[in-house]
Design a protein around this motif. Structure first.
Motif, PDB file in Angstrom:
ATOM      1  N   LEU A   5     -75.879  51.092 -36.291  1.00 29.50           N
ATOM      2  CA  LEU A   5     -76.316  52.318 -36.977  1.00 29.50           C
ATOM      3  C   LEU A   5     -76.588  52.093 -38.451  1.00 29.50           C
ATOM      4  N   THR A   6     -77.531  52.869 -38.949  1.00 27.39           N
ATOM      5  CA  THR A   6     -77.634  52.734 -40.580  1.00 27.39           C
ATOM      6  C   THR A   6     -77.062  54.035 -41.034  1.00 27.39           C
ATOM      7  N   GLY A   7     -76.021  53.850 -42.003  1.00 33.84           N
ATOM      8  CA  GLY A   7     -75.468  54.683 -42.722  1.00 33.84           C
ATOM      9  C   GLY A   7     -76.198  55.478 -43.838  1.00 33.84           C
ATOM     10  N   ASN A  30     -71.120  66.275 -38.930  1.00 34.78           N
ATOM     11  CA  ASN A  30     -70.399  65.469 -38.090  1.00 34.78           C
ATOM     12  C   ASN A  30     -71.127  65.732 -36.567  1.00 34.78           C
ATOM     13  N   ASN A  31     -71.285  66.941 -36.347  1.00 29.55           N
ATOM     14  CA  ASN A  31     -72.000  67.276 -34.766  1.00 29.55           C
ATOM     15  C   ASN A  31     -73.487  66.508 -34.886  1.00 29.55           C
ATOM     16  N   TRP A  32     -74.143  66.581 -35.716  1.00 26.53           N
ATOM     17  CA  TRP A  32     -75.333  65.911 -35.746  1.00 26.53           C
ATOM     18  C   TRP A  32     -75.359  64.468 -35.350  1.00 26.53           C
ATOM     19  N   ASN A  33     -74.418  63.921 -35.978  1.00 31.85           N
ATOM     20  CA  ASN A  33     -73.977  62.292 -35.785  1.00 31.85           C
ATOM     21  C   ASN A  33     -73.836  62.238 -34.350  1.00 31.85           C
ATOM     22  N   GLY A  41     -80.194  56.219 -34.324  1.00 35.52           N
ATOM     23  CA  GLY A  41     -79.623  55.076 -35.079  1.00 35.52           C
ATOM     24  C   GLY A  41     -79.270  55.405 -36.384  1.00 35.52           C
ATOM     25  N   VAL A  42     -78.549  56.249 -36.518  1.00 31.75           N
ATOM     26  CA  VAL A  42     -78.445  56.853 -38.023  1.00 31.75           C
ATOM     27  C   VAL A  42     -77.004  57.375 -37.824  1.00 31.75           C
ATOM     28  N   ALA A  43     -76.122  57.350 -38.959  1.00 33.11           N
ATOM     29  CA  ALA A  43     -75.057  58.189 -39.278  1.00 33.11           C
ATOM     30  C   ALA A  43     -75.120  58.805 -40.733  1.00 33.11           C
ATOM     31  N   LEU A  44     -74.868  59.809 -40.602  1.00 35.88           N
ATOM     32  CA  LEU A  44     -74.792  60.618 -41.989  1.00 35.88           C
ATOM     33  C   LEU A  44     -73.466  60.591 -42.163  1.00 35.88           C
ATOM     34  N   ALA A 161     -82.072  65.661 -41.781  1.00 42.17           N
ATOM     35  CA  ALA A 161     -82.866  65.071 -40.547  1.00 42.17           C
ATOM     36  C   ALA A 161     -84.455  64.829 -40.728  1.00 42.17           C
ATOM     37  N   ALA A 162     -85.011  65.591 -41.810  1.00 40.73           N
ATOM     38  CA  ALA A 162     -86.419  65.591 -41.981  1.00 40.73           C
ATOM     39  C   ALA A 162     -86.792  64.083 -42.385  1.00 40.73           C
TER      40      ALA A 162
END
Length: 162
Positions: A5-7, A30-33, A41-44, A161-162
């Motif tokens: 994942l890309t952080g 956290n819910n979006w993750n 492929g992304v982790a906020l 997310a945009a």
């Protein structure tokens, strides 16, 4: 199975009267993750000073937060309820300093202001300072408004997310 994942480090910046908002935004990220991040492929990675700051001596507190968070963040999300915050000696508040520093560094900065009723015990001087700060930001871009912590959390996730 391991997943690459890309952080994306997200600094959550706000004064002390926004505990509910901070918790809602952190939970929404956290819910979006869980629901979308894996697929994309992304982790906020939410950075909140009360969870992430490392106590260190050697500089003023806001400068330490700046080096640990603002300078490392990929994006900054800032929001205000009825207070601007405490003067840092460099800026009118810690949150204002974080916004200004991130913007000067060319980082995306999303700023939101509450539409909620102001509590009766709210500090009038803080409300005036917040109004003046908001007016000063209006020429720098588009500002957001929110009606409650859940509304803010939804807007923040959409912006990220945009």
């Amino acid at each position: 199975m391991t997943l690459q994942l890309t952080g994306v480090l997200v600094l959550i910046a706000s004064p002390g009267d926004t505990q509910q908002e901070r918790a809602s935004v952190r939970e929404a990220i956290n819910n979006w993750n869980i629901n979308s991040g894996r697929r994309m492929g992304v982790a906020l990675l939410p950075w909140l000073y009360e969870h992430s700051a490392v106590p260190t001596l050697g500089d003023r507190p806001q400068a330490i937060i700046n080096s640990q968070a603002v300078d490392r963040a990929d994006v900054v999300v800032a929001f205000f309820d009825s207070r601007l915050g405490t003067d840092t000696g460099v800026s009118v508040s810690g949150t204002a300093e974080e916004i200004q520093r991130a913007h000067a560094l060319g980082k995306p900065v999303h700023v939101y202001f509450s539409n909620e009723d102001v509590p009766r015990e709210a500090d009038l001087d803080q409300q005036v300072a917040l109004r003046d700060f908001r007016q000063g930001l209006q020429d720098s871009g588009l500002l957001g408004d929110y009606n409650d912590p859940q509304d803010l959390a939804g807007q923040v996730v959409r912006a990220l997310a945009a």
